[in-house]
Design an enzyme around this catalytic site. Structure first.
Site, PDB file in Angstrom:
ATOM      1  N   GLU A 280       0.989  -1.127   0.031  1.00  0.00           N
ATOM      2  CA  GLU A 280      -0.034   0.063   0.076  1.00  0.00           C
ATOM      3  C   GLU A 280       0.867   1.310   0.086  1.00  0.00           C
ATOM      4  O   GLU A 280       1.651   1.421   0.904  1.00  0.00           O
ATOM      5  CB  GLU A 280      -0.939   0.004   1.356  1.00  0.00           C
ATOM      6  CG  GLU A 280      -1.643   1.340   1.639  1.00  0.00           C
ATOM      7  CD  GLU A 280      -2.202   1.305   3.042  1.00  0.00           C
ATOM      8  OE1 GLU A 280      -2.232   0.159   3.766  1.00  0.00           O
ATOM      9  OE2 GLU A 280      -2.983   2.366   3.235  1.00  0.00           O
TER      10      GLU A 280
ATOM     11  N   ASP B 212      -1.405  -1.084   5.814  1.00  0.00           N
ATOM     12  CA  ASP B 212      -1.157  -0.638   7.066  1.00  0.00           C
ATOM     13  C   ASP B 212      -2.175  -1.196   8.087  1.00  0.00           C
ATOM     14  O   ASP B 212      -3.143  -1.856   7.735  1.00  0.00           O
ATOM     15  CB  ASP B 212      -1.637   0.916   7.185  1.00  0.00           C
ATOM     16  CG  ASP B 212      -0.541   1.685   6.306  1.00  0.00           C
ATOM     17  OD1 ASP B 212       0.659   1.375   6.278  1.00  0.00           O
ATOM     18  OD2 ASP B 212      -0.949   2.968   6.018  1.00  0.00           O
TER      19      ASP B 212
ATOM     20  N   ASP C 240      -4.374  -0.551   9.794  1.00  0.00           N
ATOM     21  CA  ASP C 240      -5.464   0.254  10.290  1.00  0.00           C
ATOM     22  C   ASP C 240      -6.765  -0.163   9.694  1.00  0.00           C
ATOM     23  O   ASP C 240      -6.733  -0.986   8.551  1.00  0.00           O
ATOM     24  CB  ASP C 240      -5.112   1.841  10.211  1.00  0.00           C
ATOM     25  CG  ASP C 240      -4.713   2.181   8.967  1.00  0.00           C
ATOM     26  OD1 ASP C 240      -4.851   1.491   7.936  1.00  0.00           O
ATOM     27  OD2 ASP C 240      -4.158   3.240   8.741  1.00  0.00           O
TER      28      ASP C 240
ATOM     29  N   ASP D 241      -8.248   1.735   7.098  1.00  0.00           N
ATOM     30  CA  ASP D 241      -7.965   1.787   5.786  1.00  0.00           C
ATOM     31  C   ASP D 241      -7.260   0.918   5.007  1.00  0.00           C
ATOM     32  O   ASP D 241      -7.289   0.330   3.997  1.00  0.00           O
ATOM     33  CB  ASP D 241      -7.287   3.540   5.439  1.00  0.00           C
ATOM     34  CG  ASP D 241      -8.126   4.488   5.145  1.00  0.00           C
ATOM     35  OD1 ASP D 241      -9.443   4.042   5.061  1.00  0.00           O
ATOM     36  OD2 ASP D 241      -7.686   5.689   5.046  1.00  0.00           O
TER      37      ASP D 241
END
Ligand code: 0RA
Length: 654
Positions: A438, A516, A518, A520
């Protein structure tokens, strides 16, 4: 036979037949995988399915309404049903209680049941004796003929003879067992979600049966054990509704029919929605036939011919300038096909492809007869379906043009690979890994941190296209998706095109999604997984797709540095380190991959000796389909809720 077994036989003067018996279960213990598939998590859960399948057989024979699975903190699991109860009278040939024969003789179950309508469990239908053989301890309690009977076993051998322990006015079977950890070395812990999914599926496939699961290892906020009840009044019709709950239907109702052709019971539910995907799940004797087979082929043939005939008869295809193919009839189709076959032949790599040729004609005929009546009676639905088919054919033509373009141009470097790809030097695909990373910045760190001999890096910018909601030609036009496909060296396609997947050309056998840690990041990971699930499913089935697991925290005390992957780990460590007097403990939350330097990323997430990769598996294709349509469909609040709930303990065994 072991020496002890021989001794037992000698002393008790067992007949030649019973020597078979002892050898039978020894064989199961010697080669457990041959009988239950594997000795991992999957095999462990098959033990439960095996018993439940027997209860389902009782239900299909009309004698059982309720099945209850209970998981206990001491490792035992109990399956209770209200069927007739396993017979306990003396089995003449073996001169032992029938119950003992059922539980200690391989394949004994069927011998009693020849005339009964026994259909479930064709794949794992190895009998409850296998469960017994692979259990440290098994206890059977039978309610039958007014009495409660009990018998106990250890490693498949009788340790407590049949005794009457009480009176009852009920009938039924209660089997409790403790799996043998010397066989299931990986784990003997039952997973609630895995068992619950299977029971949910069984409830849909066998309408009217109540299946309950209770887990006493955990309690809810009110202090009650976790429990779920599955019951479906409308069976697979409700199943299709659930599969499509986050899609927009284009017909008023799920089309449902149940019939019997050439002695083969056929049950089908189908629905068309506005999506572009085909979601057809087929079952034979309650087993998900992932690889399809003759029943699926019969369904497709019947569907295509019936719809085509209807459309032609009504002049709806007159203006069409190109051919319609089979795929076009199944775009936006969600269906469940369930057939019961007396002696199923299972073929294919995972033995989930039905081979019985007579089933093809039976299903074809069933679909033709029932669907043509439905179309005549529901002209509005018929029109919507045909229009959808025409749209699909039109889009397919546009997609082919777009695909031809991708093959000719695109942001490729001299070797025909994407410019953004940092390739590895190794050429053997089995040794090569591709990281889908990402963001360009994390991509840069990964390029520095990697072992360039076998690790390739492809940075992806932002969120890739949601293939769940996009038409095929949009997918071929998307820059990030084009890069993924060209880097992999293959071509993507839907099922009828699947020759185009060209797996011999696949350049990496490990494809690792690194995002990541998280919300997102998990959304992006889900988008990438959806792309693979819809267009490169075979890569998932072969076990090539993985998730990287970057750490969540860096805990520092002086020069010491520790990484933590969960809140619990972090708390434990902070407490541990805080005990000493000197120096304070510093905790850094990694918000993204970008906060790690190349060395940290290598140490925690990319170094094969230290990293943890989560392999993406398709446990239940139907469940995966439902989850993906939910995650990727229009229902944003639902998606957010799901991601937030699952992002922390990201268990992505979809
Ligand atoms: C053998 C014969 C019959 C039933 C069963 C086995 C049976 C097995 C299991 C395993 C779990 N629950 C079960 N319920 C029944 C036929 C019984 C008869 O003819 O009365």
């Amino acid at each position: 036979m072991t020496d002890i077994d021989k001794q037992v036989v000698k002393e008790n003067g067992y007949s030649a037949d019973s020597i078979q018996v002892l050898e039978g279960l020894e064989a199961v213990r010697k080669r457990p995988a041959m009988y239950i598939g594997d000795i991992g998590v999957r095999g462990l859960h098959h033990l439960v399915y095996e018993v439940v399948d027997n209860s389902i057989d009782e239900a299909l024979a009309g004698y059982c309404k309720n099945i209850h699975v209970e998981i206990f903190p001491n490792g035992y699991i109990t399956i209770t049903d209200d069927g007739r109860g396993i017979p306990v009278d003396i089995h003449e040939k073996e001169n032992k209680p029938a119950l003992e024969v059922v539980l200690t003789m391989l394949h004994a179950g069927g011998k009693f049941n020849k005339d009964a309508y026994k259909v479930s469990g064709g794949l794992h239908g190895v009998g409850v004796s296998c469960v017994n053989a692979l259990s440290k301890h098994l206890k059977a309690i039978i309610h039958r003929d007014g009495n409660i009977y009990e018998m106990e076993f250890a490693y498949g051998k009788t340790i407590k003879e049949l005794t009457i322990t009480g009176k009852t006015d009920k009938t039924g079977t209660i089997i409790s067992f403790l799996p043998d950890e010397t066989i299931f070395t990986q784990t003997t812990t039952f997973n609630f979600d895995t068992l619950a999914s299977r029971l949910r599926e069984l409830a849909f496939l066998n309408k009217g049966i109540k299946l309950q699961i209770t887990d006493y290892r955990e309690t809810d906020d009110d202090g009650n054990p976790i429990s779920e009840v599955f019951y479906s009044k409308e069976g697979i019709k409700e199943f299709v509704k659930l599969l499509d709950e986050n899609r927009q239907p284009i017909i008023d109702n799920v089309i449902y029919f149940e019939t019997e052709k050439q002695g083969i019971p056929v049950e089908i539910a189908l629905q068309y929605n506005s999506s572009f995907n085909e979601n057809v799940h087929s079952y034979v004797n309650n087993i998900n036939t992932h690889e399809g087979g003759t029943h699926l082929a019969g369904f497709r043939r019947g569907l295509t011919r019936t719809l085509k005939t209807y459309a032609e008869k009504n002049g709806m295809l007159d203006k069409l300038k190109f051919e319609i193919n089979g795929d076009d009839f199944r775009e936006g189709l969600t269906a469940v096909i369930s057939v019961k076959v007396a002696e199923p032949l299972f073929e294919g790599q995972t033995k989930t492809k039905l081979g019985n040729s007579e089933v093809m004609g039976a299903v074809d005929q069933a679909v033709s007869e029932m669907l043509s009546v439905y179309l005549e009676e529901n002209p509005k639905d018929a029109k919507n379906i045909v229009n959808k088919v025409i749209l699909a054919a039109t889009a397919r033509h546009a997609a082919r043009k777009a695909r031809e373009l991708v093959q000719r141009k695109g942001a490729l470097n001299g070797s025909g690979l994407p410019g953004k790809l940092a390739d590895c030097s190794e050429k053997d695909p089995a040794k090569c890994e591709l990281y889908l990373v990402e963001g360009d910045s994390a991509g840069g760190t990964a390029k520095q941190g990697r072992d360039r001999t076998f690790q390739a890096i492809l940075p992806l910018r932002g969120k890739i296209l949601n293939v769940e909601k996009a038409m095929l030609h949009k997918i071929y036009e998307n820059e990030e998706i084009k890069n993924i496909i060209t880097a992999l060296g293959i071509q993507i396609g839907t099922e009828e095109d699947s020759k185009a997947l060209n797996l011999e050309k696949l350049r990496y056998h490990k494809i690792i999604i690194m995002t990541d840690a998280d919300v997102d990041g998990s959304h992006i990971a889900t988008l990438i997984m959806t792309l693979f699930f819809r267009y490169m499913k075979e890569l998932i089935e072969r076990g090539y797709l993985y998730l990287a697991t970057p750490p969540l925290y860096l805990v520092k005390k002086g020069k010491e540095e520790y990484y933590c992957w969960t809140d619990e780990e972090r708390n434990r460590l902070v407490q541990e380190l805080g005990k000493g007097k000197d120096g304070s403990v510093h905790v850094q939350r990694y918000k993204g991959l970008g906060e790690m330097n190349a060395e940290q990323l290598w140490e925690t997430t990319m170094n094969p000796a230290k990293r943890t990769l989560k392999q993406i598996t398709i446990e239940s294709a139907a469940e995966a389909d439902r989850i993906f349509s939910m995650l990727m469909g229009d229902d944003v609040p639902l998606r957010r809720e799901f991601i937030e709930k699952h992002a922390k303990n990201a268990k992505i065994d979809v």
